[in-house]
Design a protein around this motif. Structure first.
Motif, PDB file in Angstrom:
ATOM      1  N   LEU A 473       0.837  -1.192   0.000  1.00 59.86           N
ATOM      2  CA  LEU A 473       0.000   0.000   0.000  1.00 59.86           C
ATOM      3  C   LEU A 473       0.875   1.246   0.000  1.00 59.86           C
ATOM      4  CD1 LEU A 473      -2.601  -1.020   2.749  1.00 59.86           C
ATOM      5  CD2 LEU A 473      -2.793  -1.349   0.280  1.00 59.86           C
ATOM      6  N   VAL A 474       0.356   2.336  -0.602  1.00 60.59           N
ATOM      7  CA  VAL A 474       1.034   3.619  -0.537  1.00 60.59           C
ATOM      8  C   VAL A 474       0.933   4.153   0.884  1.00 60.59           C
ATOM      9  CG1 VAL A 474       0.520   4.123  -2.948  1.00 60.59           C
ATOM     10  CG2 VAL A 474      -1.046   4.909  -1.161  1.00 60.59           C
ATOM     11  N   GLU A 475       1.727   5.187   1.193  1.00 57.89           N
ATOM     12  CA  GLU A 475       1.644   5.780   2.527  1.00 57.89           C
ATOM     13  C   GLU A 475       0.250   6.356   2.756  1.00 57.89           C
ATOM     14  OE1 GLU A 475       3.991   9.010   5.362  1.00 57.89           O
ATOM     15  OE2 GLU A 475       4.673   8.628   3.311  1.00 57.89           O
ATOM     16  N   GLY A 476      -0.353   5.975   3.865  1.00 57.53           N
ATOM     17  CA  GLY A 476      -1.721   6.388   4.155  1.00 57.53           C
ATOM     18  C   GLY A 476      -2.758   5.391   3.688  1.00 57.53           C
ATOM     19  N   GLY A 477      -2.356   4.340   2.952  1.00 54.14           N
ATOM     20  CA  GLY A 477      -3.297   3.298   2.557  1.00 54.14           C
ATOM     21  C   GLY A 477      -3.770   2.500   3.760  1.00 54.14           C
ATOM     22  N   TYR A 478      -4.899   1.840   3.648  1.00 57.98           N
ATOM     23  CA  TYR A 478      -5.469   1.117   4.786  1.00 57.98           C
ATOM     24  C   TYR A 478      -6.400   0.012   4.280  1.00 57.98           C
ATOM     25  CZ  TYR A 478      -9.527   4.074   3.803  1.00 57.98           C
ATOM     26  OH  TYR A 478     -10.573   4.706   3.191  1.00 57.98           O
ATOM     27  N   CYS A 479      -6.717  -0.913   5.178  1.00 60.80           N
ATOM     28  CA  CYS A 479      -7.599  -2.033   4.855  1.00 60.80           C
ATOM     29  C   CYS A 479      -8.708  -2.120   5.899  1.00 60.80           C
ATOM     30  CB  CYS A 479      -6.817  -3.352   4.814  1.00 60.80           C
ATOM     31  SG  CYS A 479      -5.524  -3.405   3.547  1.00 60.80           S
ATOM     32  N   TYR A 480      -9.832  -2.708   5.504  1.00 59.77           N
ATOM     33  CA  TYR A 480     -10.950  -2.886   6.427  1.00 59.77           C
ATOM     34  C   TYR A 480     -11.806  -4.046   5.938  1.00 59.77           C
ATOM     35  CZ  TYR A 480     -13.665  -0.463   2.824  1.00 59.77           C
ATOM     36  OH  TYR A 480     -14.252  -0.105   1.642  1.00 59.77           O
ATOM     37  N   ILE A 481     -12.666  -4.530   6.822  1.00 58.29           N
ATOM     38  CA  ILE A 481     -13.647  -5.563   6.468  1.00 58.29           C
ATOM     39  C   ILE A 481     -15.025  -4.904   6.437  1.00 58.29           C
ATOM     40  CG2 ILE A 481     -14.751  -7.713   7.189  1.00 58.29           C
ATOM     41  CD1 ILE A 481     -12.094  -8.558   8.385  1.00 58.29           C
ATOM     42  N   ASN A 482     -15.669  -4.982   5.312  1.00 62.49           N
ATOM     43  CA  ASN A 482     -16.950  -4.308   5.096  1.00 62.49           C
ATOM     44  C   ASN A 482     -18.095  -5.198   5.599  1.00 62.49           C
ATOM     45  OD1 ASN A 482     -18.919  -2.536   4.247  1.00 62.49           O
ATOM     46  ND2 ASN A 482     -18.808  -3.146   2.096  1.00 62.49           N
ATOM     47  N   ARG A 483     -18.222  -5.324   6.918  1.00 63.10           N
ATOM     48  CA  ARG A 483     -19.304  -6.104   7.503  1.00 63.10           C
ATOM     49  C   ARG A 483     -20.080  -5.221   8.484  1.00 63.10           C
ATOM     50  NH1 ARG A 483     -21.255 -11.200   8.552  1.00 63.10           N
ATOM     51  NH2 ARG A 483     -20.873 -11.446   6.332  1.00 63.10           N
ATOM     52  N   PRO A 484     -21.288  -4.791   8.124  1.00 61.66           N
ATOM     53  CA  PRO A 484     -22.094  -3.974   9.039  1.00 61.66           C
ATOM     54  C   PRO A 484     -22.418  -4.754  10.315  1.00 61.66           C
ATOM     55  CG  PRO A 484     -22.996  -3.957   6.810  1.00 61.66           C
ATOM     56  CD  PRO A 484     -21.966  -5.027   6.837  1.00 61.66           C
ATOM     57  N   ARG A 485     -22.536  -4.027  11.420  1.00 58.28           N
ATOM     58  CA  ARG A 485     -22.866  -4.693  12.678  1.00 58.28           C
ATOM     59  C   ARG A 485     -23.532  -3.705  13.625  1.00 58.28           C
ATOM     60  NH1 ARG A 485     -17.485  -3.183  13.838  1.00 58.28           N
ATOM     61  NH2 ARG A 485     -17.263  -2.376  15.967  1.00 58.28           N
ATOM     62  N   VAL A 486     -24.138  -4.251  14.674  1.00 60.60           N
ATOM     63  CA  VAL A 486     -24.709  -3.476  15.764  1.00 60.60           C
ATOM     64  C   VAL A 486     -23.995  -3.872  17.042  1.00 60.60           C
ATOM     65  CG1 VAL A 486     -26.778  -2.961  17.102  1.00 60.60           C
ATOM     66  CG2 VAL A 486     -26.964  -3.339  14.640  1.00 60.60           C
ATOM     67  N   ASP A 487     -23.455  -2.897  17.763  1.00 58.81           N
ATOM     68  CA  ASP A 487     -22.839  -3.125  19.066  1.00 58.81           C
ATOM     69  C   ASP A 487     -23.818  -2.677  20.144  1.00 58.81           C
ATOM     70  OD1 ASP A 487     -20.555  -4.019  17.862  1.00 58.81           O
ATOM     71  OD2 ASP A 487     -19.428  -2.163  18.133  1.00 58.81           O
ATOM     72  N   LEU A 488     -24.192  -3.592  21.020  1.00 60.89           N
ATOM     73  CA  LEU A 488     -25.151  -3.298  22.086  1.00 60.89           C
ATOM     74  C   LEU A 488     -24.452  -3.285  23.436  1.00 60.89           C
ATOM     75  CD1 LEU A 488     -28.127  -2.968  23.099  1.00 60.89           C
ATOM     76  CD2 LEU A 488     -28.148  -5.460  23.361  1.00 60.89           C
ATOM     77  N   THR A 489     -24.678  -2.218  24.191  1.00 62.27           N
ATOM     78  CA  THR A 489     -24.319  -2.193  25.605  1.00 62.27           C
ATOM     79  C   THR A 489     -25.564  -1.804  26.382  1.00 62.27           C
ATOM     80  OG1 THR A 489     -23.590   0.114  25.474  1.00 62.27           O
ATOM     81  CG2 THR A 489     -21.912  -1.587  25.174  1.00 62.27           C
ATOM     82  N   ILE A 490     -25.655  -2.250  27.622  1.00 67.12           N
ATOM     83  CA  ILE A 490     -26.841  -1.955  28.427  1.00 67.12           C
ATOM     84  C   ILE A 490     -26.420  -1.324  29.739  1.00 67.12           C
ATOM     85  CG2 ILE A 490     -28.266  -3.756  27.391  1.00 67.12           C
ATOM     86  CD1 ILE A 490     -27.697  -5.500  29.844  1.00 67.12           C
ATOM     87  N   SER A 491     -27.303  -0.495  30.267  1.00 66.28           N
ATOM     88  CA  SER A 491     -27.087   0.127  31.565  1.00 66.28           C
ATOM     89  C   SER A 491     -28.230  -0.258  32.488  1.00 66.28           C
ATOM     90  CB  SER A 491     -27.024   1.651  31.439  1.00 66.28           C
ATOM     91  OG  SER A 491     -26.972   2.254  32.722  1.00 66.28           O
ATOM     92  N   LYS A 492     -27.891  -0.632  33.707  1.00 69.51           N
ATOM     93  CA  LYS A 492     -28.901  -0.986  34.703  1.00 69.51           C
ATOM     94  C   LYS A 492     -28.912   0.008  35.859  1.00 69.51           C
ATOM     95  CE  LYS A 492     -28.677  -5.901  33.490  1.00 69.51           C
ATOM     96  NZ  LYS A 492     -28.474  -7.291  33.959  1.00 69.51           N
ATOM     97  N   ASN A 493     -28.291   1.185  35.627  1.00 71.43           N
ATOM     98  CA  ASN A 493     -28.276   2.223  36.660  1.00 71.43           C
ATOM     99  C   ASN A 493     -28.644   3.586  36.100  1.00 71.43           C
ATOM    100  OD1 ASN A 493     -25.958   2.845  35.220  1.00 71.43           O
ATOM    101  ND2 ASN A 493     -24.541   2.099  36.801  1.00 71.43           N
ATOM    102  N   GLY A 494     -29.518   3.598  35.089  1.00 72.12           N
ATOM    103  CA  GLY A 494     -30.006   4.868  34.552  1.00 72.12           C
ATOM    104  C   GLY A 494     -29.032   5.589  33.653  1.00 72.12           C
TER     105      GLY A 494
END
Length: 550
Positions: A473-494
């Motif tokens: 890759l040229v300088e500044g090039g990058y790679c990624y995986i194109n997989r959409p997702r949902v990250d869930l966190t929950i709170s039990k203290n408001g």
């Protein structure tokens, strides 16, 4: 009907706005980079992503502060100011032309044009204002020259805002001396003679009257004929253009007891004028004026949020219409604040909007040109396209030597309201949480790695590989995986703290299964859901449900 045994189904409000509770226990509900849209019949509401943006023109190599952007309707071109440089953009596909430089290199620049090919622009960072006369001198800007018996000196006027109305330039005053209460009215001094290309004739100056204040800016009131809204720092007055020597007269029976905290927050469209208001007895507040009536947009949480702003004068705002919604985007860009909020005038809802790294949104001023919406970025001075058809943030390379644009997901986050059972049992079991989200529409979504900025051969254009068969890759090039997702966190203290993240991968392109389910979330007395939705494609989200039992 519940899917789990011995359970009752409870609705979860996912389609909502940012409520800004005074404390998270009061309301943790926030929506980042999404807004509510309705079906054509209005029967259903969905949450969709805020418009994305795409890099179009890099005006200054390596980036610099973007200060202003103006669309000349009569001239059919754009003017852009980046640092001290003023550029002409005649066409998006044509290389911009440098017209000249200003004495200052920071601070927002304000523009307007008249019928005589003069475009006046100014900033409170210097005493000079400038004119671009695109007929007399299409390749250069010049310093504005005031003529006439009432022509101001540098001790009379520090121009910091301009609006055009009925053949006149109306200019606000940034001075805070004895002359700072005066605002000026100019008309064109150009009648086809090149020597007069940058001249303005001083018609009159007028003073704020309701309070001892400074006349910071003036703007036309939409759909109100000859009416003008003149802003001080603690009050605003309505003036009307009338025939005769007076030019403008104040409507003495009306005033608005809020001035403007920063003239850069004044924005207007065909429906309303919106600004960040302030007066001598109140902290900053969001003000909206429609049809001559001003309203303060106020909730306990919003007022608290604005009270926390350390530098309200370091702010900017713009207004634009997209897909039937009229949005006002307000940004506090000082490092001590560094956030943006959106007020949707169509639905009267508030939202949070961010850049890719959760800092403030980069847009400073916005125009509609060639059937597209563009903005100038305060952060790097680039020209960007803004559209709901764009579902990512495409940013110019920021580091020296990098040649590849960075393309980021829009960080869409929804924090639900906190659910508490009305009969207040000791605790209840959350057996399942589910909702509807569009899936399978993201282009080329898969588990395969995708790279930007391959190093290729000059003669054949083939990708160059290492000895280990890894693409280079040229300088500044990058790679990624194109997989959409949902990250869930929950709170039990408001909403005070949240759990570890549980991820749900959405389906690949063409697979439309769209109802994620999160099972066995434990026992709670109250529950708040926080979802981060990732992916290169659009985000479309519906309300959810949970099933609870003893």
């Amino acid at each position: 009907m519940p899917l789990t045994t011995d359970s009752k189904e409870v609705p979860v409000r996912l389609v909502g706005s940012s409520v800004y509770g005074r404390y998270s226990t009061v309301s943790a509900e926030r929506t980042y980079n999404m807004y509510i849209t309705s079906s054509g019949d209005g029967e259903e509401q969905w949450l969709v992503n805020f418009p994305g943006y795409q890099a179009i023109i890099e005006l200054v190599e390596g980036g610099a502060e973007g200060r202003g952007l103006f669309h000349s309707v009569r001239g059919n071109f754009l003017l852009a100011v980046v640092a001290s440089e003023v550029f002409l953009i005649s066409d998006i596909a044509v290389t911009p032309v440098l017209l000249g430089t200003m004495a200052s290199s920071t601070g927002e620049v304000f523009f307007d044009g008249n019928l005589d090919s003069q475009i006046y622009f100014c900033t409170d960072q210097e005493s000079d204002a400038y004119i671009y006369n695109y007929l007399a001198f299409p390749a250069a800007i010049g310093v504005a020259v005031y003529t006439g018996a009432l022509a101001p000196s540098v001790t009379d006027l520090l121009p910091n805002y301009v609006t055009y109305q009925n053949t006149y330039f109306i200019v606000g005053n940034a001075l805070t001396n004895a002359n700072g209460s005066n605002w000026y009215v100019f008309e064109s001094g150009y009648a086809g003679v090149a020597a007069d290309a940058y001249k303005l004739t001083t018609v009159t100056f007028l003073a704020l009257q309701t309070k001892p204040d400074f006349a910071k800016a003036a703007i036309r009131i939409p759909a109100a004929g000859n009416n003008l809204l003149v802003f001080g720092s603690t009050v605003a007055e309505i003036w009307t253009q009338v025939p005769g020597l007076a030019i403008y007269q104040r409507q003495s029976s009306i005033n608005i007891d809020f001035g403007v905290a920063s003239v850069a927050t004044i924005a207007a469209n065909d429906e309303a004028v919106v600004w960040l208001g302030i007066n001598e007895k109140s902290s900053a507040a969001l003000m909206v004026m429609r049809g001559g009536q001003a309203q303060r947009i106020s909730t306990d949480g919003l007022d608290h949020l604005l009270d926390l702003v350390q530098f309200p004068t370091s702010s900017t705002a713009f207004m634009f219409r997209e897909d039937g919604h009229l949005f006002y985007v307000l940004t506090f860009f000082d490092d001590a604040d560094d956030f943006s909020i959106v007020y949707d005038l169509t639905t009267s809802k508030l939202y949070d909007v961010t850049d890719w790294d959760f800092t403030s949104f980069p847009a400073r001023q916005i125009v509609y040109f060639g059937n597209e919406t563009y903005f100038i970025s305060k952060k790097d001075g680039g020209l960007y396209k803004l559209s709901t058809d764009l579902t990512q943030y495409d940013v110019y390379a920021q580091e020296d030597g990098e040649t590849v644009d960075k393309v980021y997901d829009i960080p869409c986050v929804r924090v639900s309201n906190t659910f508490r059972v009305s009969d207040r049992p000791e605790k209840y079991k959350i057996k399942m949480f589910t909702f509807v989200i569009e899936s399978g529409t993201t282009e080329d979504a898969s588990d395969e790695q995708v790279c930007e900025g391959y190093l290729i051969t000059e003669d054949t254009g083939q990708i160059i590989y290492t000895e280990d068969d890894i693409p280079m890759l040229v300088e500044g090039g990058y790679c990624y995986i194109n997989r959409p997702r949902v990250d869930l966190t929950i709170s039990k203290n408001g909403g005070i703290s949240y759990s570890n993240t549980v991820s749900y991968d959405l389906k690949a392109s063409g697979q439309y299964r769209n109802q994620p389910r999160f099972n066995n979330l434990g026992y709670a007395q109250q529950i708040t859901y926080q979802m981060r939705i990732w992916g290169k494609g659009r985000k479309v989200l519906k309300n959810g449900t949970m099933e609870i039992g003893g």
